[in-house]
Scaffold this motif. Sequence first.
Motif, mmCIF file in Angstrom:
data_model
loop_
_atom_site.group_PDB
_atom_site.id
_atom_site.type_symbol
_atom_site.label_atom_id
_atom_site.label_comp_id
_atom_site.label_asym_id
_atom_site.label_seq_id
_atom_site.Cartn_x
_atom_site.Cartn_y
_atom_site.Cartn_z
ATOM 1 N N VAL A 93 0.853 -1.179 0.000
ATOM 2 C CA VAL A 93 0.000 0.000 0.000
ATOM 3 C C VAL A 93 0.894 1.236 0.000
ATOM 4 O O VAL A 93 1.871 1.305 0.750
ATOM 5 C CB VAL A 93 -0.947 0.019 1.216
ATOM 6 C CG1 VAL A 93 -1.898 1.208 1.143
ATOM 7 C CG2 VAL A 93 -1.734 -1.285 1.314
ATOM 8 N N CYS A 94 0.559 2.213 -0.834
ATOM 9 C CA CYS A 94 1.400 3.398 -1.005
ATOM 10 C C CYS A 94 0.600 4.659 -0.679
ATOM 11 O O CYS A 94 -0.603 4.728 -0.923
ATOM 12 C CB CYS A 94 1.908 3.489 -2.434
ATOM 13 S SG CYS A 94 2.718 1.978 -3.025
ATOM 14 N N ILE A 95 1.329 5.653 -0.166
ATOM 15 C CA ILE A 95 0.732 6.938 0.165
ATOM 16 C C ILE A 95 1.348 8.011 -0.723
ATOM 17 O O ILE A 95 2.577 8.144 -0.785
ATOM 18 C CB ILE A 95 0.935 7.292 1.649
ATOM 19 C CG1 ILE A 95 0.454 6.142 2.555
ATOM 20 C CG2 ILE A 95 0.229 8.600 1.995
ATOM 21 C CD1 ILE A 95 -1.017 5.818 2.426
ATOM 22 N N PRO A 114 -4.789 10.770 3.915
ATOM 23 C CA PRO A 114 -3.781 10.096 3.091
ATOM 24 C C PRO A 114 -4.329 9.733 1.712
ATOM 25 O O PRO A 114 -5.466 9.270 1.579
ATOM 26 C CB PRO A 114 -3.448 8.833 3.900
ATOM 27 C CG PRO A 114 -3.760 9.204 5.322
ATOM 28 C CD PRO A 114 -4.962 10.115 5.233
ATOM 29 N N VAL A 116 -4.182 7.211 -1.149
ATOM 30 C CA VAL A 116 -3.822 5.796 -1.115
ATOM 31 C C VAL A 116 -3.883 5.182 -2.516
ATOM 32 O O VAL A 116 -4.847 5.390 -3.255
ATOM 33 C CB VAL A 116 -4.762 5.016 -0.168
ATOM 34 C CG1 VAL A 116 -4.367 3.536 -0.109
ATOM 35 C CG2 VAL A 116 -4.730 5.625 1.232
ATOM 36 N N SER A 118 -1.832 1.502 -4.752
ATOM 37 C CA SER A 118 -1.198 0.218 -4.446
ATOM 38 C C SER A 118 -0.183 -0.186 -5.500
ATOM 39 O O SER A 118 -0.162 0.334 -6.614
ATOM 40 C CB SER A 118 -2.255 -0.889 -4.309
ATOM 41 O OG SER A 118 -2.913 -1.085 -5.548
ATOM 42 N N ILE A 243 -1.137 6.745 9.171
ATOM 43 C CA ILE A 243 -1.347 5.931 7.970
ATOM 44 C C ILE A 243 -1.975 4.587 8.331
ATOM 45 O O ILE A 243 -2.933 4.132 7.687
ATOM 46 C CB ILE A 243 -0.020 5.748 7.223
ATOM 47 C CG1 ILE A 243 0.437 7.086 6.620
ATOM 48 C CG2 ILE A 243 -0.149 4.684 6.130
ATOM 49 C CD1 ILE A 243 1.859 7.067 6.100
ATOM 50 N N ILE A 247 -5.659 3.500 6.895
ATOM 51 C CA ILE A 247 -5.831 2.357 5.993
ATOM 52 C C ILE A 247 -6.664 1.267 6.656
ATOM 53 O O ILE A 247 -7.520 0.641 6.017
ATOM 54 C CB ILE A 247 -4.468 1.803 5.556
ATOM 55 C CG1 ILE A 247 -3.710 2.841 4.723
ATOM 56 C CG2 ILE A 247 -4.640 0.512 4.745
ATOM 57 C CD1 ILE A 247 -2.287 2.425 4.400
ATOM 58 N N ILE A 259 4.068 -0.907 3.544
ATOM 59 C CA ILE A 259 3.443 0.396 3.370
ATOM 60 C C ILE A 259 4.525 1.408 2.996
ATOM 61 O O ILE A 259 5.486 1.601 3.743
ATOM 62 C CB ILE A 259 2.723 0.874 4.647
ATOM 63 C CG1 ILE A 259 1.890 -0.251 5.274
ATOM 64 C CG2 ILE A 259 1.890 2.104 4.343
ATOM 65 C CD1 ILE A 259 0.743 -0.727 4.454
#
Length: 299
Positions: A93-95, A114, A116, A118, A243, A247, A259
């Motif tokens: 998972v990316c921010i 955030p 979000v 992926s 975060i 999430i 993450i």
Amino acid sequence: MKTACEIMRFVQFTRDGDQKLGLEIGDGKDLVDLNTWNSEIPTNLRSFVEGGDENLKIVRSLLDNNRKDIQNYTVPRDSVKIQAPITNPEKIVCIGMNYRDHCLEQNAPVPEEPVVFSKFPSCIIGPYDDLPYPKETKKLDWEVELAFIIGKEAKHVQIQHAMDYIFGFTVALDVSARDWQIGKNGGQVLLGKAMDGFCPLGPVVVTKEDINDVHNLGIRCKVNNVLKQNGNTNQLVHSSAAIVAHISRFITLKPGDVILTGTPPGVGFTRNPPEFLWPGDIVECEIDNIGKISNRVVL
């Protein structure tokens, strides 16, 4: 203050064809082969993390009570192949837009929540592996990022407890195909972020207890030894705890999930004129107290 042998810096490696889990010690030239030291320890970090605190207790006990034996289980770093510290997470998972100064360089508002997106486990490559240059893009870009590994299942976690769900921290390169992230695929960023090899990780995972202040670390990226990004995690908009809390409202986080927390300013597409990666370029990403990864772009 902990000595270099007391700080938990987990590393995955292969030696003579065997998968191993180890610890980086001292100046990093030697690794402790944990599996030879104790056969009960899993040979990969995801399984180790899934085992919970019991596995950590075993390793800490080995270090505390068998310090004189440690040299019997060390191997030279140059005799092994260092892998990504996590190679098979359930989720990445990316921010996005998570550094104040990165928002500023784009004249973009600071996100209230955030942002979000992926990647996939197939994005992960090792800290020194070649980074494949996809023929589908002409705008390959760099983003150094602090990443963390989830330590236990997290769902609807309150922010004041969220750090308890983090196992440790590592360095990530969020590779981005800007032409596919921006302007193609109907405005969806996934293809621009999730091509094979688009997430080099490593070289170690440092447990959260062994980093004094993870939100005050220097973070840098060089391309061909030229400094491109030079920031600090104190510019994070949403902290690691925030975060996790956010999430986990929507998605159950599992042990071993990775993450990525966002990138500081200095990426290629924001430069004037824009700059992008090409075959032969070497990208180095480094975070204080964690380590450095280096990946060569290849066709």
